[in-house]
Design a protein around this motif. Sequence first.
Motif, PDB file in Angstrom:
ATOM      1  N   LEU A  87      -5.784  17.018  37.594  1.00 58.97           N
ATOM      2  CA  LEU A  87      -4.644  16.931  38.513  1.00 58.97           C
ATOM      3  C   LEU A  87      -4.375  18.260  39.206  1.00 58.97           C
ATOM      4  CD1 LEU A  87      -2.155  14.665  36.491  1.00 58.97           C
ATOM      5  CD2 LEU A  87      -3.589  14.026  38.450  1.00 58.97           C
ATOM      6  N   TRP A  91      -4.412  18.720  43.149  1.00 56.98           N
ATOM      7  CA  TRP A  91      -3.294  19.361  43.853  1.00 56.98           C
ATOM      8  C   TRP A  91      -3.804  20.464  44.769  1.00 56.98           C
ATOM      9  CZ3 TRP A  91      -1.575  24.380  44.078  1.00 56.98           C
ATOM     10  CH2 TRP A  91      -0.330  24.567  44.689  1.00 56.98           C
ATOM     11  N   ASP A 172      -3.483   7.544  49.234  1.00 59.17           N
ATOM     12  CA  ASP A 172      -3.964   7.684  47.856  1.00 59.17           C
ATOM     13  C   ASP A 172      -5.348   7.057  47.739  1.00 59.17           C
ATOM     14  OD1 ASP A 172      -4.304   8.006  45.170  1.00 59.17           O
ATOM     15  OD2 ASP A 172      -2.592   6.788  44.549  1.00 59.17           O
ATOM     16  N   GLN A 185      -0.329  11.519  40.373  1.00 65.00           N
ATOM     17  CA  GLN A 185      -0.129  12.017  41.744  1.00 65.00           C
ATOM     18  C   GLN A 185      -1.190  11.367  42.625  1.00 65.00           C
ATOM     19  OE1 GLN A 185      -2.554  16.181  41.849  1.00 65.00           O
ATOM     20  NE2 GLN A 185      -0.685  16.226  40.622  1.00 65.00           N
TER      21      GLN A 185
END
Length: 236
Positions: A87, A91, A172, A185
Amino acid sequence: MMMTSVELEHVLRSIWEATRLLGRVEPMLAPRNDAQANEMEVVAKQVTETQRLLGASIESLEALLAEKCAPEQDPATLSPEEIDGLLRLNWRLTAITELLHCVASDQMPRLEAKCADPADPLWDYEMDARIDFCLRSDDPAFDDDEENNLASRRVSVKHLVDLRRRNRERADWAWSGLPAALRAQPHCWLFYDLVDHEYGDGGARISYQDCLRVGEVFVDVAVRHQFLFAVEASVA
C-alpha cells in the motif's frame, strides 16, 4: 482465440494512437474555398464519429485489461506487514501519477499553442515518462556499480492527461479477488501495471514479493518535438 493481456495492451495503445492522430487531422479539414465546404463538413462529421467509437473501444479494452488476469501470486498468503508495504508503494505511485499531471499542466498548454499556430513549425509532440523501480539498498542483490532496476515502464503522459480530460480515468484498478486489506486504498494504474503486465526491454511483470524490494522510483520525463515538412514538387 483469446488474446493475452500484453496483446490487448498493444491493441489499446494502437487505438489510442489512432484517436490522437484523428484529433490532429480534424483541424486540417477547414475548407479552402466555398466549393469544398459541404464535402469537408461530411468528412469532419465522419472523423468526429470515428473518434467517438474509438474512445468507446478504449474504455471497453481498459476495463477488460483490469479484470482479465489474476495476479500469479496468491494474495491470500500476504502478511499484514507485506500488505502495508504494498500500500505504501501504491500510495507513492499514485503521487507520481499526480506529479506527471502537474508536469503536463505546466508544459502542454505552451506546446498545444505552438502546434495550433500556423506560423510555428511544430507539428506535434510527445511527452513520455520512463519509470525505473530500483532495489532497496539493503537488498541482497543490490550492487553499488549497477543501476539495480527491478523493472522499468514507459508511460505516455499525453495518454494519462487524455484519459482524465475525457473523464475516462479509472479510479481503482484493483483486481476484485484481492484481500480487503490490500484494497484499503484505490490502486492506481502504475501499481496495477507493475504487477499485471509484461513488456519487453526491461518491462517485467513483478510479483508482490518483488514489489516489496523496491526502495526508490526514478522518473525521467522527456518531451519530443515533432516537425513535418512538405517536399515541394518543383523547385523555382
